[in-house]
Enzyme design. Structure first.
Site, PDB file in Angstrom:
ATOM      1  N   GLU A  60      -7.297 -12.009   2.749  1.00 60.02           N
ATOM      2  CA  GLU A  60      -6.942 -10.909   1.844  1.00 60.02           C
ATOM      3  C   GLU A  60      -5.478 -11.040   1.462  1.00 60.02           C
ATOM      4  OE1 GLU A  60      -7.427  -6.868   3.315  1.00 60.02           O
ATOM      5  OE2 GLU A  60      -6.731  -6.009   1.414  1.00 60.02           O
ATOM      6  N   ASN A 118      -6.419  -6.760  -3.827  1.00 60.54           N
ATOM      7  CA  ASN A 118      -6.513  -5.301  -3.978  1.00 60.54           C
ATOM      8  C   ASN A 118      -6.200  -4.891  -5.413  1.00 60.54           C
ATOM      9  OD1 ASN A 118      -6.831  -4.140  -1.081  1.00 60.54           O
ATOM     10  ND2 ASN A 118      -5.269  -5.740  -0.911  1.00 60.54           N
ATOM     11  N   GLU A 150     -10.908  -5.846  -4.280  1.00 58.05           N
ATOM     12  CA  GLU A 150     -11.067  -4.692  -3.387  1.00 58.05           C
ATOM     13  C   GLU A 150     -10.600  -3.423  -4.088  1.00 58.05           C
ATOM     14  OE1 GLU A 150      -9.365  -5.113   0.482  1.00 58.05           O
ATOM     15  OE2 GLU A 150     -10.287  -7.079   0.836  1.00 58.05           O
ATOM     16  N   ASP A 180     -13.072  -0.748  -0.372  1.00 54.00           N
ATOM     17  CA  ASP A 180     -12.044  -0.767   0.674  1.00 54.00           C
ATOM     18  C   ASP A 180     -11.949   0.609   1.335  1.00 54.00           C
ATOM     19  OD1 ASP A 180      -9.962  -1.732   2.219  1.00 54.00           O
ATOM     20  OD2 ASP A 180      -8.693  -2.267   0.511  1.00 54.00           O
ATOM     21  N   GLU A 237     -12.227  -3.686   9.335  1.00 57.45           N
ATOM     22  CA  GLU A 237     -10.770  -3.792   9.256  1.00 57.45           C
ATOM     23  C   GLU A 237     -10.141  -3.307  10.549  1.00 57.45           C
ATOM     24  OE1 GLU A 237      -8.877  -3.044   5.200  1.00 57.45           O
ATOM     25  OE2 GLU A 237      -9.939  -1.196   5.616  1.00 57.45           O
TER      26      GLU A 237
HETATM   27  P1  C2E Z   1      -5.742  -2.339   2.786  1.00 59.21           P
HETATM   28  O1  C2E Z   1      -6.164  -3.082   1.569  1.00 59.21           O
HETATM   29  O2  C2E Z   1      -6.747  -1.494   3.463  1.00 59.21           O
HETATM   30  O3  C2E Z   1      -5.143  -3.456   3.736  1.00 59.21           O
HETATM   31  C1  C2E Z   1      -5.206  -3.421   5.130  1.00 59.21           C
HETATM   32  C2  C2E Z   1      -3.892  -2.938   5.732  1.00 59.21           C
HETATM   33  O4  C2E Z   1      -4.052  -2.820   7.140  1.00 59.21           O
HETATM   34  C3  C2E Z   1      -2.734  -3.922   5.544  1.00 59.21           C
HETATM   35  O5  C2E Z   1      -1.544  -3.156   5.453  1.00 59.21           O
HETATM   36  C4  C2E Z   1      -2.734  -4.695   6.854  1.00 59.21           C
HETATM   37  O6  C2E Z   1      -1.493  -5.258   7.173  1.00 59.21           O
HETATM   38  C5  C2E Z   1      -3.103  -3.608   7.830  1.00 59.21           C
HETATM   39  N1  C2E Z   1      -3.763  -4.152   9.014  1.00 59.21           N
HETATM   40  C6  C2E Z   1      -4.528  -5.247   9.112  1.00 59.21           C
HETATM   41  N2  C2E Z   1      -4.996  -5.439  10.347  1.00 59.21           N
HETATM   42  C7  C2E Z   1      -4.524  -4.399  11.089  1.00 59.21           C
HETATM   43  C8  C2E Z   1      -4.664  -4.015  12.481  1.00 59.21           C
HETATM   44  O7  C2E Z   1      -5.353  -4.673  13.291  1.00 59.21           O
HETATM   45  N3  C2E Z   1      -4.035  -2.872  12.861  1.00 59.21           N
HETATM   46  C9  C2E Z   1      -3.280  -2.127  11.978  1.00 59.21           C
HETATM   47  N4  C2E Z   1      -2.689  -1.020  12.445  1.00 59.21           N
HETATM   48  N5  C2E Z   1      -3.143  -2.461  10.679  1.00 59.21           N
HETATM   49  C10 C2E Z   1      -3.740  -3.583  10.235  1.00 59.21           C
HETATM   50  P2  C2E Z   1      -0.463  -3.403   4.294  1.00 59.21           P
HETATM   51  O8  C2E Z   1      -0.343  -4.858   4.003  1.00 59.21           O
HETATM   52  O9  C2E Z   1       0.757  -2.649   4.665  1.00 59.21           O
HETATM   53  O10 C2E Z   1      -1.157  -2.748   3.026  1.00 59.21           O
HETATM   54  C11 C2E Z   1      -1.414  -1.368   2.968  1.00 59.21           C
HETATM   55  C12 C2E Z   1      -2.224  -1.025   1.752  1.00 59.21           C
HETATM   56  O11 C2E Z   1      -1.475  -1.239   0.550  1.00 59.21           O
HETATM   57  C13 C2E Z   1      -3.476  -1.865   1.596  1.00 59.21           C
HETATM   58  O12 C2E Z   1      -4.489  -1.380   2.437  1.00 59.21           O
HETATM   59  C14 C2E Z   1      -3.770  -1.665   0.121  1.00 59.21           C
HETATM   60  O13 C2E Z   1      -4.461  -0.465  -0.095  1.00 59.21           O
HETATM   61  C15 C2E Z   1      -2.378  -1.552  -0.472  1.00 59.21           C
HETATM   62  N6  C2E Z   1      -2.020  -2.861  -1.087  1.00 59.21           N
HETATM   63  C16 C2E Z   1      -1.546  -3.970  -0.487  1.00 59.21           C
HETATM   64  N7  C2E Z   1      -1.346  -4.949  -1.391  1.00 59.21           N
HETATM   65  C17 C2E Z   1      -1.719  -4.444  -2.587  1.00 59.21           C
HETATM   66  C18 C2E Z   1      -1.763  -4.979  -3.927  1.00 59.21           C
HETATM   67  O14 C2E Z   1      -1.423  -6.138  -4.205  1.00 59.21           O
HETATM   68  N8  C2E Z   1      -2.209  -4.132  -4.912  1.00 59.21           N
HETATM   69  C19 C2E Z   1      -2.607  -2.848  -4.643  1.00 59.21           C
HETATM   70  N9  C2E Z   1      -3.020  -2.102  -5.656  1.00 59.21           N
HETATM   71  N10 C2E Z   1      -2.596  -2.335  -3.398  1.00 59.21           N
HETATM   72  C20 C2E Z   1      -2.150  -3.122  -2.395  1.00 59.21           C
HETATM   73 MG    MG Z   2      -7.721  -4.151   1.001  1.00 59.58          MG
HETATM   74 MG    MG Z   3      -8.570  -1.086   3.843  1.00 53.98          MG
HETATM   75 MG    MG Z   4      -6.055   0.818   3.818  1.00 53.31          MG
END
Ligand code: C2E
Ligand code: MG
Ligand code: MG
Ligand code: MG
Length: 282
Positions: A60, A118, A150, A180, A237
């Protein structure tokens, strides 16, 4: 494995700086426009693994703002502002393009990985999005069938009728479509079943610790059941411990993503991180 997890989390924290640092970043409309224009916003990648055999089959793409001083800023601090500034489309385009570029590079190294990207709610109102995404992917010689888009459950359900138009077009072009954060959006299952999703991602809030919390486990089991009946792939996730992994394997979940396997990492580091991964012994 507990040690391994602690080490992974420690190195992740070290990369990100502590939360206080994160909070202190000043982000204005001007700085975020500049960051995007200067290529400081780029994808990091987190592996997705088949629970049955431990194989990494996909990654991802998760946006990171990598500042000139090396500080790495998480999306919670800038995605909302980007969207309010009308920059959701340029962000999606650049994430998709770069994810496909990296995918091609890994292909050449013998790593076969699908990529997930995403997509913001704004895209669901843009009738030109499907053609644009197809052009971006094809320009990188990537098949849409190897790309999953997603969308959060809540963004789709906010206006399911309108979302259906864009999503159906994307599906016809061959893109995979993932729900998602499933379980957090109060969807009407009736509406959900009309949207041509190919994958469901069970939100991490239900996954982590579900092996010892019957209420969470019930949500996980119901999600797996729904996915099976609708013919969807399932990704759990937030898989953070061996106990989480084992429970999901026992329940027949197909894929896992989370800190147990690896945190999101810079694309340059991904092959080394994947080479180190060993599935837990059962
Ligand atoms: P998401 O798409 O649900 O991505 C999963 C988030 O959970 C990611 O945070 C990831 O680092 C975190 N995560 C993964 N495994 C674990 C785990 O085992 N424990 C915990 N506590 N967390 C875990 P991240 O990278 O900070 O991204 C947060 C959200 O920001 C994403 O949730 C997504 O909704 C959004 N996002 C990230 N990149 C993009 C993008 O390029 N475009 C858009 N529109 N949204 C984005
Ligand atoms: Mg995602
Ligand atoms: Mg998610
Ligand atoms: Mg999320």
């Amino acid at each position: 494995t507990a040690d391994k997890l602690a080490a992974a989390l420690a190195s992740y924290d070290a990369l990100l700086g502590d939360d206080e640092d994160d909070e202190r970043i000043e982000i204005s409309a001007t700085t975020i426009h500049a960051a995007l224009a200067h290529g400081e916003i780029r994808p990091w990648f987190q592996p997705q693994v088949e629970l049955g055999n431990g194989k990494v089959v996909a990654v991802e793409a998760l946006a990171r703002w990598v500042r000139p001083d090396g500080q790495v800023v998480r999306p919670a601090h800038f995605i909302g502002l980007l969207e309010r500034e009308g920059l959701a489309d340029p962000l999606a385009d650049l994430m998709l393009e770069q994810a496909c570029q990296w995918k091609r590079q890994w292909d050449l190294q013998g790593l076969r990985l699908n990529v997930s990207v995403n997509i913001s709610p704004a895209t669901l109102a843009d009738p030109t999005a499907a053609d644009r995404y197809q052009r971006i992917v094809q320009a990188q010689n990537v098949d849409p069938g190897e790309v999953v888009l997603e969308l959060t459950e809540s963004s789709v359900m906010a206006d399911a009728a309108r979302a259906l138009g864009v999503l159906a077009r994307l599906r016809l072009k061959g893109f995979g479509l993932s729900i998602d954060d499933f379980g957090t959006g109060y969807s009407s299952l009736a509406q959900l079943s009309h949207i041509p999703f190919t994958e469901l991602k069970i939100d991490q809030g239900f996954v982590a610790g579900a092996w010892q919390q019957p209420r969470k486990r019930a949500v996980v089991e119901a999600s797996l059941d729904l996915a099976r009946k609708l013919g969807l792939e399932v990704v759990a996730e937030g898989v953070a411990t061996v106990e989480d992994w084992q429970m999901l394997a026992d329940l027949g979940c197909s894929m896992a993503q989370g800190f147990l396997i690896a945190p999101p990492v810079a694309p340059e580091d991904l092959p080394a991180v994947l080479a180190q991964w060993r599935r837990p012994e059962s």
